[in-house]
Design an enzyme around this catalytic site. Structure first.
Site, short mmCIF file in Angstrom:
data_model
loop_
_atom_site.label_atom_id
_atom_site.label_comp_id
_atom_site.label_asym_id
_atom_site.label_seq_id
_atom_site.Cartn_x
_atom_site.Cartn_y
_atom_site.Cartn_z
N HIS A 40 59.70 45.74 21.75
CA HIS A 40 59.96 45.99 23.15
C HIS A 40 58.88 45.49 23.98
O HIS A 40 59.23 44.93 24.92
CB HIS A 40 59.96 47.59 23.21
CG HIS A 40 61.08 48.31 22.52
ND1 HIS A 40 60.70 49.48 21.67
CD2 HIS A 40 62.20 48.41 22.54
CE1 HIS A 40 61.92 49.75 21.25
NE2 HIS A 40 62.75 49.43 21.86
N LYS A 81 71.90 60.26 21.44
CA LYS A 81 71.02 60.48 20.34
C LYS A 81 70.09 61.57 20.58
O LYS A 81 69.28 61.60 21.69
CB LYS A 81 70.19 58.96 20.13
CG LYS A 81 71.02 57.92 20.07
CD LYS A 81 70.14 56.69 19.92
CE LYS A 81 70.98 55.29 20.14
NZ LYS A 81 69.96 54.23 20.29
O1 PNS Z 1 67.62 51.98 23.40
P1 PNS Z 1 69.21 52.46 23.57
O2 PNS Z 1 69.39 54.06 23.01
O3 PNS Z 1 70.23 51.33 23.06
O4 PNS Z 1 69.68 52.52 25.09
C1 PNS Z 1 70.84 52.91 25.51
C2 PNS Z 1 71.02 53.09 27.06
C3 PNS Z 1 69.87 54.42 27.33
C4 PNS Z 1 70.41 52.09 27.90
C5 PNS Z 1 72.08 53.44 27.54
O5 PNS Z 1 72.67 54.67 26.65
C6 PNS Z 1 72.40 54.11 28.92
O6 PNS Z 1 72.32 53.08 29.67
N1 PNS Z 1 72.45 55.20 29.23
C7 PNS Z 1 72.75 55.85 30.24
C8 PNS Z 1 73.88 56.42 30.80
C9 PNS Z 1 75.05 55.18 31.16
O7 PNS Z 1 74.66 54.56 32.06
N2 PNS Z 1 75.84 54.88 29.96
C10 PNS Z 1 76.92 54.05 30.31
C11 PNS Z 1 76.31 52.69 29.62
S1 PNS Z 1 77.83 51.47 29.96
#
Ligand code: PNS
Length: 164
Positions: free
Chosen positions: A22, A46
């Site tokens: 990261h 998660k």
């Molecule tokens: O590190 P990760 O767990 O792959 O991150 C995923 C994350 C947090 C970026 C994604 O789940 C997210 O954007 N969550 C916020 C809710 C949202 O906007 N969901 C729609 C995504 S298309």
């Protein structure tokens, strides 16, 4: 969209916990964009190992030397957060083909929700290509040494939380 030093980007994720992979991506992005907001999801599907405030502290100390990078927690839709920050780009790290399905789906869904914000994929260096938070948690859980994969305070945090 051309990445430019006048653009603001967000870099969202769970960061549970932050890894050298990261940090590598943040360093690359900080050279491409004027401002980066690293956005830690406080409400993911998660179940995180580390509380949001702890993940925030880990990331803040990891980016201390990068003046154009700020770290925040966010809840709700990521496109709403991006709009609030007037961001034009959303950064995601991409490693193997196995990442692609999920990342592509998310990028397309976000583009439908907000066409003005483009997802920019950045590859970590080969050195960090195989790293993931999930793998690191597993190594730590079974007593492995994670000091090559995460900053010292994160390695300490992992040891503490796992031996609790
Ligand atoms: O590190 P990760 O767990 O792959 O991150 C995923 C994350 C947090 C970026 C994604 O789940 C997210 O954007 N969550 C916020 C809710 C949202 O906007 N969901 C729609 C995504 S298309």
């Amino acid at each position: 969209m051309k990445a430019s030093k006048t653009c603001t980007a967000i870099y969202p994720g769970s960061f549970d916990p932050v890894t050298f992979g990261h940090i590598d991506i943040i360093k690359t992005a900080s050279k491409m964009f004027a401002k980066i907001f690293v956005a830690i999801a406080s409400n993911t599907n998660k179940e995180p190992l580390f509380e949001a405030q702890v993940r925030l502290k880990f990331l803040q100390s990891a980016v201390r030397s990068l003046p154009n990078v700020e770290v925040e927690l966010f809840g709700g839709l990521i496109v709403d957060y991006a709009r609030k920050k007037s961001a034009q780009a959303m950064i995601r790290g991409i490693r193997a083909v196995s990442d692609f399905d999920y990342e592509f789906q998310m990028a397309l869904a976000n583009r439908k929700l907000e066409p003005e914000i483009n997802t920019v994929f950045i590859m970590p260096s080969e050195e960090h290509f195989y790293l993931s938070s999930k793998l690191i948690k597993e190594i730590a859980q079974f007593g492995g040494d994670v000091s090559r994969f995460v900053p010292p305070n994160v390695a300490r945090g992992l040891r503490e939380i796992i031996t609790k």
